[in-house]
Design a protein around this motif. Structure first.
Motif, PDB file in Angstrom:
ATOM      1  N   HIS A  95      44.721  35.508  34.152  1.00 37.07           N
ATOM      2  CA  HIS A  95      45.320  36.840  34.150  1.00 37.07           C
ATOM      3  C   HIS A  95      46.392  36.934  35.218  1.00 37.07           C
ATOM      4  N   ALA A  97      48.513  39.818  37.550  1.00 33.08           N
ATOM      5  CA  ALA A  97      48.259  41.160  38.055  1.00 33.08           C
ATOM      6  C   ALA A  97      49.341  41.533  39.053  1.00 33.08           C
ATOM      7  N   GLY A 108      40.959  40.938  43.798  1.00 32.84           N
ATOM      8  CA  GLY A 108      41.479  41.546  42.579  1.00 32.84           C
ATOM      9  C   GLY A 108      41.444  43.068  42.587  1.00 32.84           C
ATOM     10  N   TYR A 111      44.709  45.084  43.130  1.00 35.65           N
ATOM     11  CA  TYR A 111      45.800  45.035  42.161  1.00 35.65           C
ATOM     12  C   TYR A 111      45.758  46.251  41.238  1.00 35.65           C
ATOM     13  N   TRP A 114      47.057  44.874  35.314  1.00 34.05           N
ATOM     14  CA  TRP A 114      46.541  43.597  34.846  1.00 34.05           C
ATOM     15  C   TRP A 114      47.022  43.305  33.433  1.00 34.05           C
TER      16      TRP A 114
END
Length: 124
Positions: A95, A97, A108, A111, A114
């Motif tokens: 992924h 982001a 994560g 972020y 996404w």
């Protein structure tokens, strides 16, 4: 809102290469950072690398250093993840982001946007 769309995943043999792309629907602020994460089945999401739209700094997770390279094309609002010398343990959904700040780039939860992810499978 910013939409992120990844592409370029696929099946590759160990030792091979893939280049993932992450296209943003619009240019984020110049202070935004673009990160790559991956998640393998049954495992936690893992930080892979991060860069800024200026290209510096760029950081990588230790296991991908020297094999993966992040680059960007500002004119296309696109960030790339070049993956060389792939290993079976690199198999995951990748992924991209976007975050408004570099601080905490490995987490994560920092972020804001996404992508849906692209599958990378490395066979032995």
């Amino acid at each position: 809102q910013v939409q992120l769309v990844e592409s370029g995943g696929g099946l590759v043999q160990a030792g091979g290469s893939l280049r993932l792309s992450c296209a943003a629907s619009r240019r984020t602020g110049s202070n935004y950072v673009m990160g790559w994460f991956r998640q393998a089945p049954g495992k936690e999401r893992e930080f892979v690398g991060v860069t800024t739209w200026s290209g510096s700094p760029t950081y990588y997770e230790d296991s991908v250093k020297g094999r993966f390279t992040i680059s960007r094309d500002n004119a296309k609002n696109t960030v790339y993840l070049q993956m060389n010398s792939l290993k079976p343990e690199d198999t995951a959904v990748y992924h991209c982001a976007a975050a408004s700040k570099l601080r905490g780039y490995m987490n994560g939860y920092n972020y804001d946007y996404w992508g849906q992810g692209t599958q990378v499978t490395v066979s032995s």
